[in-house]
Motif scaffolding. Structure first.
Motif, mmCIF file in Angstrom:
data_model
loop_
_atom_site.group_PDB
_atom_site.id
_atom_site.type_symbol
_atom_site.label_atom_id
_atom_site.label_comp_id
_atom_site.label_asym_id
_atom_site.label_seq_id
_atom_site.Cartn_x
_atom_site.Cartn_y
_atom_site.Cartn_z
ATOM 1 N N MET A 595 0.947 -1.062 0.107
ATOM 2 C CA MET A 595 -0.013 0.066 -0.196
ATOM 3 C C MET A 595 0.819 1.327 -0.076
ATOM 4 O O MET A 595 0.506 2.214 0.277
ATOM 5 N N THR A 596 1.559 1.023 -0.272
ATOM 6 C CA THR A 596 2.933 2.524 -0.221
ATOM 7 C C THR A 596 2.408 3.382 -1.535
ATOM 8 O O THR A 596 2.345 4.808 -0.986
ATOM 9 N N ARG A 597 1.672 2.590 -2.312
ATOM 10 C CA ARG A 597 1.422 3.698 -3.713
ATOM 11 C C ARG A 597 -0.304 3.546 -3.009
ATOM 12 O O ARG A 597 -0.860 4.924 -3.257
ATOM 13 N N THR A 598 -0.870 2.571 -3.672
ATOM 14 C CA THR A 598 -2.346 2.775 -3.479
ATOM 15 C C THR A 598 -2.521 3.616 -2.316
ATOM 16 O O THR A 598 -4.164 3.840 -2.294
ATOM 17 N N GLY A 599 -2.217 3.193 -1.210
ATOM 18 C CA GLY A 599 -2.655 4.124 0.282
ATOM 19 C C GLY A 599 -2.588 5.307 0.063
ATOM 20 O O GLY A 599 -3.086 6.101 0.908
ATOM 21 N N TRP A 720 -6.908 0.469 15.760
ATOM 22 C CA TRP A 720 -7.310 1.241 14.599
ATOM 23 C C TRP A 720 -6.735 0.166 13.467
ATOM 24 O O TRP A 720 -5.234 -0.065 13.134
ATOM 25 N N ALA A 721 -7.455 1.360 12.455
ATOM 26 C CA ALA A 721 -7.362 0.608 10.727
ATOM 27 C C ALA A 721 -7.398 2.162 10.049
ATOM 28 O O ALA A 721 -8.057 2.861 10.443
ATOM 29 N N LEU A 722 -6.217 3.208 9.332
ATOM 30 C CA LEU A 722 -6.129 4.216 8.755
ATOM 31 C C LEU A 722 -6.419 3.904 7.146
ATOM 32 O O LEU A 722 -5.865 3.295 6.869
ATOM 33 N N ALA A 723 -7.307 4.890 6.942
ATOM 34 C CA ALA A 723 -7.420 4.843 5.124
ATOM 35 C C ALA A 723 -7.665 6.543 5.280
ATOM 36 O O ALA A 723 -8.032 7.004 5.512
ATOM 37 N N ARG A 724 -6.861 6.516 4.012
ATOM 38 C CA ARG A 724 -7.076 7.947 3.005
ATOM 39 C C ARG A 724 -8.494 8.183 2.607
ATOM 40 O O ARG A 724 -9.826 7.607 2.279
ATOM 41 N N ALA A 725 -9.036 9.812 3.099
ATOM 42 C CA ALA A 725 -10.077 9.855 2.626
ATOM 43 C C ALA A 725 -10.251 11.375 1.728
ATOM 44 O O ALA A 725 -9.634 11.887 2.250
ATOM 45 N N GLY A 728 -8.778 14.442 3.588
ATOM 46 C CA GLY A 728 -9.074 13.758 4.899
ATOM 47 C C GLY A 728 -8.511 12.500 5.407
ATOM 48 O O GLY A 728 -7.932 11.821 4.495
ATOM 49 N N TRP A 729 -8.816 11.639 6.552
ATOM 50 C CA TRP A 729 -8.565 10.726 6.833
ATOM 51 C C TRP A 729 -9.934 9.881 7.570
ATOM 52 O O TRP A 729 -10.713 10.768 8.217
ATOM 53 N N ARG A 730 -9.862 8.300 7.875
ATOM 54 C CA ARG A 730 -10.767 7.870 8.171
ATOM 55 C C ARG A 730 -10.177 6.612 8.673
ATOM 56 O O ARG A 730 -8.882 6.292 8.405
ATOM 57 N N VAL A 731 -10.754 6.306 10.078
ATOM 58 C CA VAL A 731 -10.753 5.733 10.936
ATOM 59 C C VAL A 731 -11.230 4.391 11.535
ATOM 60 O O VAL A 731 -12.035 5.368 12.287
ATOM 61 N N GLU A 732 -10.919 3.112 11.755
ATOM 62 C CA GLU A 732 -11.638 2.528 12.820
ATOM 63 C C GLU A 732 -11.126 1.959 13.962
ATOM 64 O O GLU A 732 -9.621 2.752 13.782
ATOM 65 N N LEU A 733 -11.727 2.063 14.840
ATOM 66 C CA LEU A 733 -11.249 1.835 15.980
ATOM 67 C C LEU A 733 -11.607 1.091 16.855
ATOM 68 O O LEU A 733 -13.231 0.835 16.998
ATOM 69 N N ALA A 734 -10.837 0.734 18.258
ATOM 70 C CA ALA A 734 -11.476 -0.359 19.040
ATOM 71 C C ALA A 734 -11.010 -0.317 20.016
ATOM 72 O O ALA A 734 -9.305 -0.242 20.487
#
Length: 885
Positions: A595-599, A720-725, A728-734
């Motif tokens: 994911m260094t590119r597609t991320g 946590w799981a981080l993704a571009r949006a 900004g960014w979106r993040v799932e958490l527990a």
């Protein structure tokens, strides 16, 4: 003035032609090249989004030594000195290169020349070892050379296409489009998909065989035995061009149909239907990929497939043959120049003294490595135990992609001297480097790549080199000069390297080796710049050669005959109460490698934004796991936490997890940390498709979802799981326990200034909390918390980062987590190319769009790359089924 440059996509082995346009303002756009014979203008979702991955965020822009900025001379001097010292004190096998299918052929060539010809060791291996080395080994055993016999057009000309261990729709989408179009034009064409999972590729299949893990040898052995017994073999071809037929059939005949059923997990009726279809269809292509190669019996699987084509003479003719689909854009180019530890350049064999002597004389090398080097898994074992003391890693991220990844990380961390050449500064691997060297990325690189059908294409630069970044070949050549080999590394351009590579391919060849592109041995700069895609071979003085090999024999064993290889069915994995599930790893549609590119692309993260595990409903129920729960996966080697995706597409007892997520995008999702370093004994390829694991529900005290205009920092959460949006960014958490001060947590995590107060609420009855932070009419961040997986309209919440919130009512709507009745929610992304969500497709179906084509006409979904068409069809069928009940 705007310019257009023809280049090649840097993703999978299809090798699609791309036209990059740089506007007057510097903005880049991409489109498929309609003249390129691999794709004829088509692109997949990843290729279509290439322009979105070209920013300099996170780029490594200058050399570093020990974390400090350094100049090129200082860095290269240090690399040369440390490698030279290790060689002087411990011998040439104390150093190693670990390279990548992301390198261009010219980079690969110089790396191979330096290590094998002048350092004198064969300790150069590549991440292509992880994806296609079993195919190489199978080719060499059968054909005497690493030759792919056919061409892409064979998929369109075939009457039967067998896809085994290949999720073509997601992993080679443009080939899937070509195959799907061919079937639409000729409905009588048959397609068989052999895969434990019912993948999206099965959407176009006439037959899906949900084979048991590692059941492929048994299946194709059974097929060979059936072909021999039914008289469907080509006795003339066998007699004139092959050897080993009787032995191969004897080995294949050891299991009767009931035993084959047990070994494959298929019913006797399914076996008979498949065998009969193959027997009675003349034009058959069998495509195979990682599901075959990534196995402890991968080479035997390849030879079991090839045996069936040799026995029937269905090879080298239009619409016939075994076809290896490579994973990376230049896995094939690396093979051509000896990028694997057990090969020499120009498809010569390191074990043959004649070949070593030819390469030595051509290069003017003092000596050429006399034995194979360490293959990838063994290489990192040697790093761990101290045999390798200096390691150079180029354009790859083994801390994420290697099996037993935690042990690989520990080995790299302990290595006395590690060099990493990359475009990204902060990767899981780069953080352990003593020296970082900034390389060129796609759009800046200049060279060639070879795709799965032996087609060589140019990657051309259309962007200036950023900062102090330099080509990989230049870095290697400069180190070679500093190590005392200046005369051998005078190359001033990739054109000069390509010409040398082409000349070596024809050196004392005279038709004895398959790889020969010596027609280009005298190519100059202008001709190289204008080089059009071509298939090898192209010997000097000849017109472009045949597109296919072996229709009339002419194999590359000394006697000119192919070998049918007798292979044994591997022993099945024994039951293990402690680790009852079988883990299968692989790729998803819209992401690439680590994911260094597609991320970098928000669009590509919209479809699947976090790591997940596919689990069958009955398995989930037995483990106490519900859809969207978090799941802890464990093996004897490591652990991961991923989201549950409960689906009957997955076979019972089996789990699937994608391999892309890393420590930059998730807290604990490097799935190859769970995979054992077990390899195929012939190819050395790791077995990444059959790993015993256990699964349990991760008990979280609170679940969260957040969007933020700024990249979250120091995420203090159990998961946590981080993704571009977009915006900004979106993040799932527990969280393992609830936080006493969520306001303070938000300020630290999202960099919210002290003067900005949130709006929101806490529901003590339900345990839910909602906070949103605004600056003027702009949303800075919002956090949604719940004792259960958070029910939020995620796509809509993400879209609020780009919306104007000019009144209090709109701001409070954000904390609700879903749009009002007057604002439609697109739902989870299905079509990444046009950002179309599931709710939009559902609405179109309800409005009368009852076919994929009708949905495409209404919403454009599925009309670009086509990778989402199977998913769209599933949504349509689901809606129509519900409407009929």
């Amino acid at each position: 003035m705007a310019q257009e440059v023809k280049t090649t996509c840097p993703y999978c082995g299809v090798g699609c032609g791309v036209i990059a346009r740089v506007g007057d303002d510097g903005a880049v756009s991409v489109k498929g090249d309609p003249e390129h014979p691999a794709n004829f203008g088509r692109l997949c979702s990843k290729g279509s989004a290439l322009a979105e991955t070209l920013d300099l965020d996170g780029r490594l822009l200058h050399p570093e030594i020990g974390g400090r900025r350094a100049g090129w001379s200082e860095a290269l001097d240090l690399v040369a000195e440390r490698f030279s010292r290790s060689i002087a004190e411990h011998g040439p096998d104390s150093v190693a290169f670990y390279v990548s299918g992301q390198l261009l052929t010219e980079d690969y060539y110089i790396a191979n020349k330096l290590m094998k010809g002048f350092i004198g060791s064969a300790n150069i291996d590549t991440n292509s070892r992880l994806c296609m080395s079993s195919s190489v080994a199978g080719h060499r055993r059968a054909f005497g050379s690493d030759t792919v016999p056919g061409a892409y057009e064979d998929l369109e000309l075939a009457e039967l296409v067998v896809l085994t261990g290949s999720n073509l729709a997601w992993c080679h989408p443009v080939l899937y489009q070509r195959l799907s179009a061919a079937k639409a034009n000729r409905p009588e064409m048959k397609i068989v998909v052999i895969d434990p999972r019912r993948t999206m590729t099965a959407d176009i299949a006439d037959m899906h065989l949900a084979i048991a893990p590692d059941g492929d040898v048994a299946l194709f052995n059974g097929l060979l035995a059936h072909l021999a017994a039914s008289g469907a073999v080509d006795r003339n071809y066998i007699s004139n061009y092959t050897s080993g037929f009787d032995e191969a059939v004897a080995a294949a005949s050891r299991l009767d149909l009931p035993a084959l059923s047990t070994a494959t997990g298929l019913t006797v009726a399914q076996l008979r239907a498949f065998f009969r279809l193959f027997e009675t269809t003349e034009k058959v292509v069998t495509c195979y990929s990682q599901g075959v190669n990534q196995s402890a019996a991968g080479t035997d699987k390849v030879n079991a497939i090839i045996n069936c084509h040799l026995a029937t003479g269905r090879i080298g003719r239009p619409g016939m043959g075994p076809f290896s689909l490579t994973g990376q854009p230049n896995a094939m180019g690396g093979r051509e120049v000896g990028g694997l530890a057990n090969m020499l350049a120009a498809h010569m064999d390191i074990e043959k003294s004649l070949h070593r002597d030819q390469v030595r004389r051509f290069w003017g090398a003092p000596s050429v490595a006399s034995k194979p080097g360490l293959k990838a898994v063994d290489m990192f074992r040697a790093v761990a135990d101290g045999r390798i003391k200096a390691l150079w890693i180029m354009a790859t991220n083994p801390v994420v992609s290697m099996p037993d990844a935690d042990a690989v990380e520990a080995a790299i961390k302990a290595c006395p001297f590690v060099v990493v050449s990359d475009i990204v500064r902060d990767t899981d691997t780069a953080r352990h480097a003593h020296v970082l060297l900034p390389s060129l990325g796609w759009g800046e690189k200049d060279g060639t790549v070879t795709n799965s059908e032996r087609r060589i294409s140019r990657q051309r630069p259309f962007l200036a080199a950023p900062g102090e970044a330099r080509p990989d070949w230049w870095q290697l050549a400069e180190v070679g000069r500093r190590m005392g080999f200046a005369a051998a590394f005078t190359h001033g351009s990739p054109a000069v390297i390509f010409a040398e590579h082409a000349a070596l391919s024809g050196f004392e060849n005279e038709g004895r080796r398959d790889f020969d592109i010596s027609a280009h041995a005298e190519i100059d700069g202008p001709a190289y710049d204008g080089l059009r895609p071509f298939q090898w071979p192209q010997p000097q003085g000849s017109a472009p050669q045949k597109k296919r090999f072996f229709a009339e024999g002419a194999f590359y064993h000394p006697d000119g005959r192919a070998r049918l290889v007798a292979v044994e069915v591997p022993r099945p994995r024994s039951a293990n109460d402690a680790f009852p599930f079988t883990l299968n790893t692989g790729r998803v549609r819209d992401h690439w490698h680590t994911m260094t590119r597609t991320g970098k692309s928000a669009r590509l993260s919209g479809h699947l934004a976090e790591p997940f595990v596919e689990i069958h409903p009955r398995d989930a129920q037995g483990a106490g796991i519900s859809d969207a729960d978090l799941v802890t996966l464990e093996s004897p080697h490591g652990a991961a936490i991923v989201r549950a995706l409960v689906t009957d597409r997955q076979a019972e007892g089996n789990l699937f997890v994608p391999m892309h997520w890393n420590d930059q995008f998730a807290s604990k999702a490097r799935i190859d940390a769970l995979v054992a370093p077990v390899t195929d004994p012939v190819s050395g390829q790791p077995a990444s498709k059959n790993m015993p694991v256990r699964a349990s529900r991760f008990a979280a005290a609170a679940y969260g979802f957040a969007v933020s205009a700024r990249k979250p920092r120091e995420l203090d959460a159990a998961y946590w799981a981080l993704a571009r949006a977009e915006g900004g960014w979106r993040v799932e958490l527990a969280f393992a326990e609830t936080n006493a001060d969520w306001l303070d947590w938000c300020r630290k995590t999202f960099a919210i200034a002290a003067g900005i107060e949130p709006i929101g609420y806490t529901d003590r009855t339900s345990g839910e909390l909602r906070l949103a932070f605004f600056e003027g009419d702009r949303l800075l961040a919002t956090l949604f918390l719940s004792p259960r997986p958070v029910a939020v309209a995620r796509s809509w919440a993400v879209s609020q980062l780009g919306a104007s919130h000019h009144n209090l009512a709109k701001r409070f709507a954000v904390t609700a987590g879903r749009p009002g009745a007057d604002t439609p929610d697109p739902g989870a992304t299905v079509c990444s190319c046009f950002s179309v969500g599931v709710n939009q497709i559902t609405a179109a179906v309800r409005d009368g769009c009852h076919s994929v084509e009708a949905v495409g006409e209404r919403l454009s979904a599925g009309t670009n790359c086509g990778s989402c068409r199977a998913e769209i069809r599933g949504i349509i069928n689901g809606c129509l089924t519900l409407a009929a009940e």
